[in-house]
Design a protein around this motif. Structure first.
Motif, PDB file in Angstrom:
ATOM      1  N   ALA A 181       0.850  -1.193   0.000  1.00  0.00           N
ATOM      2  CA  ALA A 181       0.000   0.000   0.000  1.00  0.00           C
ATOM      3  C   ALA A 181       0.886   1.244   0.000  1.00  0.00           C
ATOM      4  CB  ALA A 181      -0.903  -0.004   1.222  1.00  0.00           C
ATOM      5  N   ARG A 182       0.661   2.159  -0.962  1.00  0.00           N
ATOM      6  CA  ARG A 182       1.464   3.390  -1.029  1.00  0.00           C
ATOM      7  C   ARG A 182       0.859   4.495  -0.162  1.00  0.00           C
ATOM      8  NH1 ARG A 182       5.266   4.987  -4.282  1.00  0.00           N
ATOM      9  NH2 ARG A 182       4.867   3.332  -5.803  1.00  0.00           N
ATOM     10  N   ARG A 183      -0.454   4.728  -0.333  1.00  0.00           N
ATOM     11  CA  ARG A 183      -1.123   5.735   0.469  1.00  0.00           C
ATOM     12  C   ARG A 183      -2.625   5.476   0.482  1.00  0.00           C
ATOM     13  NH1 ARG A 183      -0.983  11.424  -2.948  1.00  0.00           N
ATOM     14  NH2 ARG A 183      -1.834  10.618  -4.930  1.00  0.00           N
ATOM     15  N   VAL A 184      -3.307   6.021   1.474  1.00  0.00           N
ATOM     16  CA  VAL A 184      -4.737   5.768   1.655  1.00  0.00           C
ATOM     17  C   VAL A 184      -5.456   7.091   1.928  1.00  0.00           C
ATOM     18  CG1 VAL A 184      -4.325   3.460   2.582  1.00  0.00           C
ATOM     19  CG2 VAL A 184      -4.528   5.389   4.143  1.00  0.00           C
ATOM     20  N   ARG A 185      -6.784   7.041   1.719  1.00  0.00           N
ATOM     21  CA  ARG A 185      -7.595   8.206   2.058  1.00  0.00           C
ATOM     22  C   ARG A 185      -9.026   7.771   2.325  1.00  0.00           C
ATOM     23  NH1 ARG A 185     -10.923   9.926  -2.075  1.00  0.00           N
ATOM     24  NH2 ARG A 185     -10.435   9.202  -4.199  1.00  0.00           N
ATOM     25  N   GLU A 186      -9.729   8.572   3.088  1.00  0.00           N
ATOM     26  CA  GLU A 186     -11.143   8.318   3.354  1.00  0.00           C
ATOM     27  C   GLU A 186     -11.950   8.593   2.090  1.00  0.00           C
ATOM     28  OE1 GLU A 186     -12.797   7.296   6.012  1.00  0.00           O
ATOM     29  OE2 GLU A 186     -11.177   7.231   7.503  1.00  0.00           O
ATOM     30  N   GLY A 190     -11.338  12.253   0.920  1.00  0.00           N
ATOM     31  CA  GLY A 190     -10.396  12.613   1.976  1.00  0.00           C
ATOM     32  C   GLY A 190      -8.998  12.846   1.428  1.00  0.00           C
ATOM     33  N   ALA A 191      -8.146  13.437   2.250  1.00  0.00           N
ATOM     34  CA  ALA A 191      -6.768  13.715   1.836  1.00  0.00           C
ATOM     35  C   ALA A 191      -5.944  12.428   1.884  1.00  0.00           C
ATOM     36  CB  ALA A 191      -6.165  14.769   2.764  1.00  0.00           C
ATOM     37  N   TRP A 192      -5.024  12.298   0.947  1.00  0.00           N
ATOM     38  CA  TRP A 192      -4.151  11.119   0.913  1.00  0.00           C
ATOM     39  C   TRP A 192      -3.178  11.142   2.077  1.00  0.00           C
ATOM     40  CZ3 TRP A 192      -5.192   7.035  -1.878  1.00  0.00           C
ATOM     41  CH2 TRP A 192      -5.886   7.157  -3.083  1.00  0.00           C
ATOM     42  N   GLN A 193      -2.987   9.953   2.688  1.00  0.00           N
ATOM     43  CA  GLN A 193      -2.020   9.770   3.763  1.00  0.00           C
ATOM     44  C   GLN A 193      -1.027   8.688   3.338  1.00  0.00           C
ATOM     45  OE1 GLN A 193      -2.147  11.599   6.655  1.00  0.00           O
ATOM     46  NE2 GLN A 193      -3.933  12.689   5.797  1.00  0.00           N
ATOM     47  N   GLU A 194       0.269   9.031   3.422  1.00  0.00           N
ATOM     48  CA  GLU A 194       1.282   8.055   3.041  1.00  0.00           C
ATOM     49  C   GLU A 194       1.214   6.837   3.953  1.00  0.00           C
ATOM     50  OE1 GLU A 194       3.311   8.214   0.358  1.00  0.00           O
ATOM     51  OE2 GLU A 194       2.151  10.026  -0.148  1.00  0.00           O
ATOM     52  N   SER A 195       1.511   5.669   3.398  1.00  0.00           N
ATOM     53  CA  SER A 195       1.480   4.427   4.181  1.00  0.00           C
ATOM     54  C   SER A 195       2.858   3.787   4.157  1.00  0.00           C
ATOM     55  CB  SER A 195       0.436   3.461   3.596  1.00  0.00           C
ATOM     56  OG  SER A 195       0.453   2.235   4.278  1.00  0.00           O
ATOM     57  N   GLY A 196       3.489   3.683   5.330  1.00  0.00           N
ATOM     58  CA  GLY A 196       4.761   2.975   5.412  1.00  0.00           C
ATOM     59  C   GLY A 196       4.542   1.478   5.337  1.00  0.00           C
ATOM     60  N   GLU A 197       5.629   0.712   5.513  1.00  0.00           N
ATOM     61  CA  GLU A 197       5.546  -0.733   5.295  1.00  0.00           C
ATOM     62  C   GLU A 197       4.497  -1.391   6.176  1.00  0.00           C
ATOM     63  OE1 GLU A 197       8.335  -4.757   5.315  1.00  0.00           O
ATOM     64  OE2 GLU A 197       9.256  -2.780   5.259  1.00  0.00           O
ATOM     65  N   TRP A 198       4.365  -0.980   7.446  1.00  0.00           N
ATOM     66  CA  TRP A 198       3.403  -1.612   8.347  1.00  0.00           C
ATOM     67  C   TRP A 198       2.315  -0.631   8.800  1.00  0.00           C
ATOM     68  CZ3 TRP A 198       4.190  -6.420   7.604  1.00  0.00           C
ATOM     69  CH2 TRP A 198       5.487  -6.927   7.452  1.00  0.00           C
ATOM     70  N   ASP A 199       2.163   0.481   8.093  1.00  0.00           N
ATOM     71  CA  ASP A 199       1.214   1.495   8.537  1.00  0.00           C
ATOM     72  C   ASP A 199      -0.212   1.231   8.083  1.00  0.00           C
ATOM     73  OD1 ASP A 199       3.223   2.821   9.801  1.00  0.00           O
ATOM     74  OD2 ASP A 199       3.563   4.280   8.198  1.00  0.00           O
TER      75      ASP A 199
END
Length: 809
Positions: A181-186, A190-199
């Motif tokens: 997963a690179r990034r997620v948002r609602e 919603g605004a994109w949030q970066e996703s680290g390896e285990w985030d």
């Protein structure tokens, strides 16, 4: 509990292992004592999960459970056809589990599809991606009789183009690793949030927007718990496993949440012995204590639609931290068994296969267009033949792909073109690059598929691709000095396996001296029809003469062959074969050979063969591996019996000395230790086979072996005893009222507990559970009424239950 959901996904997978010319698996010695790795893993894992055991507090079998009905699972086309033919019980249990899960999980079956032969999709060209996905879906529909909702990406290797194709073909969701997963948002904006390896939060589904405007869903499994199952011994205890799953829920969580993991399915029984029972116990513990609700991905997605969007890390996978480099480069990912090796061979191997694929495509299109309306549409439709090679299905396929009626030879050409394409995809199976060494069986397998492509392309197009292909393979260097490079490996391990119809005819000619064939019979994927066959025997020498028609049941190509074959005893065979003999010349051959042989003139018999054929000697080496071993076993049997008798005599004569040397700690001379080893292991092997084991002789033999200081072949002896006890249990299962048979089985079970090596009693335990729980109530009722036979049965069955750890009803 109502908001806590658990889903365990098992990625059950074996690479294709078939000899490309035989369409079946030949013996694999590394799987000893099993015939091959499919057979071994099916016994240790696939069948074990189909009939897993739920144990009571005393460790007795209380219930038999189909684990697949309660988990999410994926079995793909690289293993299911083999299971259908060779492990039908487990195969049917898998299909039944999907039907049960459909009822259990609100109409959502737990089985997932797989991209056809586990090709790394981001590394494939667009056409191969589409065909792999379509073939995986069609194979699934053929077996499970429904459309798949989810599809397993081989090695979870992902790119947007593949996901877009899946969505276009009706796939709803995939499973990915958290680092993908690179990034997620609602949703919706919603605004994109970066996703680290285990985030990434694994507790929910996500929507992936695709270039075409379609969407697909992604579930990101819990990484740490999945890793603990695979590598940290979490399957040593079922309740520990359950509690670790439950620990994935937040203490003060609100709203529905999915706790899910994904691992190799082989963790449950093959990689971790008893893992299938730990899985059963974990699921029982969770359900019986109402700690969470078991679900699968389809049901959870329907009940809890995605509320977040995700962008994936393209060209990433679950088993390579460098993305997808493990399948094209020396990235550092390996199995870890030989840290001194490198995997620089991966790049030139892929480059050689890419060159071969791209070189044959223009010729394929040109040849196929003369026969088929749309060559690529025909390739996509060819899956209908691959799953069922009946004449009716082949006829339907050919009729649907061309607007004109094909001649017989054109039908063969069309099928050869399709097989060319099938093998050009099979040669990209992921396992060819996964492991450490170029000469490993998985990598040789993909090179074999390439060899079949080379052979078919030359036959179809009259162009030889082999020399340049080998020049490219030569750049792939082996870490093992004797194997040198890919060119040497091809010539050593692939070239000898390449077959023509003439080779199949030669195999038939030689093996017909030792086996009985009907007038029309089958040798792997070929049919053989004898049109004239005569066999003669004099002492140890045998002669066969005949005419046989050999037909490929895959491509329908055929040839008629004339042959003569002479066995002079031991391994000495001379044969001759020809694609044509005039009728008069054939009759002259039969007359000359039969006269020379019947008169005992073997020299004239040989000269006659040489006169009519170009002969070959030492022909046993060219027999197919399994048949060669069977025939060599027949040839060597009297020799080995003679040798065994000699060793037995040496041991029996010197046994007191051998025991004395062991007692005083003096090294035994090699001649004496070998004699003792062979003699006592042979006696134990004999005692553990037959209709029932010779219980009385085993204990003295084991004591004798201990006193002589020999090493028992525990793997072989345990396998033999396991098979004998399983056969006895099957006899009792078929005759459950036979108390004498039950007593013999009880004696055998007591023996299995006493020997100093492992005896796997999974099969007889399963049968004994079914016998006792099926027939106990009726016999108990009769026993209470005073029936003496029923009382005896109850007594024997009680002992049987104790011996095989079965809980009484």
């Amino acid at each position: 509990m109502s908001d806590r959901y658990i889903c365990i996904h098992g990625h059950f997978y074996q690479p294709p292992r078939d000899n490309p010319w035989l369409e079946d698996i030949e013996v694999q010695d590394s799987a000893y004592p099993y015939h091959d790795w499919n057979e071994r893993i099916a016994a240790e894992c696939y069948a074990a999960n189909a009939i897993s055991r739920a144990l009571d507090p005393q460790g007795r079998i209380a219930r038999l459970v189909n684990n697949y009905a309660r988990i999410s699972f994926k079995f793909g086309p690289t293993i299911l056809p083999w299971m259908q033919a060779h492990a039908p019980g487990a195969y049917e249990a898998i299909l039944e589990a999907d039907r049960q899960s459909t009822e259990k999980y609100s109409g959502h079956g737990s089985a997932m599809a797989q991209a056809y032969n586990h090709m790394i999709l981001p590394l494939a060209n667009g056409r191969d991606k589409y065909t792999q996905i379509l073939w995986g879906i069609k194979d699934f529909e053929y077996r499970f009789q429904r459309k798949p909702e989810g599809m397993w990406l081989p090695e979870a290797a992902v790119d947007l183009e593949s996901l877009d194709m899946m969505a276009g073909l009706g796939i709803v969701f995939v499973i990915l690793a958290p680092r993908q997963a690179r990034r997620v948002r609602e949703l919706p904006d919603g605004a994109w949030q970066e996703s680290g390896e285990w985030d990434i939060d694994p507790g929910m589904p996500y929507v992936v927007a695709l270039p075409s405007g379609k969407t697909i869903h992604a579930f990101f499994y819990d990484g740490p718990i999945s890793k603990a199952v695979a590598f940290e011994g979490l399957l040593n205890n079922g309740e520990d496993f359950a509690n670790r799953l439950l620990s994935g829920f937040p203490e003060n969580g609100s709203g529905p949440r999915l706790m899910h993991i994904a691992t190799d399915g082989e963790s449950y029984g093959h990689h971790h012995r008893g893992g299938e029972m730990a899985l059963t116990r974990a699921l029982d513990y969770i359900e019986s204590n109402h700690l969470a609700r078991l679900t699968n991905y389809g049901q959870y997605l329907e009940e809890h639609p995605a509320s977040q969007a995700v962008e994936i890390v393209e060209n990433s996978s679950w088993s390579c931290i460098h993305g997808i480099e493990r399948w094209r480069a020396d990235c550092g990912c390996n199995s870890g068994g030989h840290p001194e090796w490198n995997q620089s061979w991966r790049a030139p191997l892929r480059q050689a296969l890419d060159w071969l694929r791209d070189s044959i495509m223009p010729q394929f299109e040109q040849a196929a267009k003369t026969l088929l309306d749309d060559p690529w549409a025909a390739r996509d439709a060819y899956i209908d033949v691959v799953v069922d090679r009946s004449a009716e299905r082949v006829g339907q396929f050919l009729g649907s792909q061309t607007s004109r009626r094909l001649r017989l030879e054109e039908e063969t050409t069309a099928l050869q073109l399709m097989e060319l394409q099938r093998h050009a995809m099979l040669m990209y199976t992921s396992c060819g690059w996964f492991f450490d060494e170029l000469s490993g069986i998985e990598t040789i397998q993909v090179i074999q598929y390439a060899g079949r492509v080379v052979q078919l392309a030359e036959a179809l197009f009259g162009i030889s691709y082999e020399a340049e292909f080998l020049d490219r393979l030569e750049q792939a260097k082996s870490a093992i000095p004797e194997h040198v490079n890919g060119k040497v490996i091809y010539n050593r391990f692939v070239k000898p396996t390449m077959l023509t119809l003439r080779d199949v005819g030669a195999h038939f000619a030689m093996s017909s001296l030792f086996a009985e064939y009907s007038e029309r019979d089958f040798i792997y994927s070929y049919s053989v029809a004898t049109e004239n066959y005569r066999r003669f025997q004099s002492g140890k020498t045998k002669l066969a003469i005949g005419r046989v028609k050999v037909t490929s049941e895959v491509t329908y190509e055929n040839v008629t062959l004339w042959f003569g074959v002479l066995h002079l005893g031991d391994h000495n065979i001379t044969y001759g074969i020809s694609e044509y003999l005039e009728p008069k010349r054939y009759e002259d051959l039969v007359k000359a050979l039969s006269e020379a042989f019947s008169s005992g003139d073997l020299l004239r018999t040989l000269h006659t063969l040489e006169e009519y054929f170009q002969t070959s000697t030492y022909a046993l080496a060219s027999l197919f591996v399994d048949e060669r071993r069977k025939i060599l076993g027949m040839i060597m049997d009297p020799i080995l019996r003679e040798a065994q008798a000699t060793y037995d005599a040496i041991y029996e004569h010197h046994a007191p000395l051998i025991r004395f040397l062991k007692e005083v700690g003096t090294p035994q001379p090699r001649a004496l230790s070998v004699a003792a080893d062979l003699c006592l292991n042979a006696k134990l092997s004999k005692a553990m086979t037959g209709e029932e084991p010779d219980v009385a002789s085993v204990a003295p033999l084991l004591e004798e072996a201990r006193l002589a200081g020999i090493t028992l072949d525990g793997t072989k002896l345990g396998f033999l005893l396991k098979n004998t006890i399983a056969r006895m249990a099957e006899q009792l299962f078929n005759n459950p009222d036979d108390c004498s048979c039950m007593e013999q089985l009880n004696n055998a079970a007591a023996l299995a507990r006493s020997v100093p090596f492992d005896v796997n009693l999974w099969r007889p335990q399963t049968l004994c559970f079914k016998i006792i729980h099926t027939h106990w109530p009726e016999h108990k009722r009769k026993a209470v009424q005073g029936d003496a036979d029923a009382r005896q049965w109850i007594r024997s069955a009680t002992v049987l239950a104790e011996n095989f750890s079965v809980q009484l009803p």
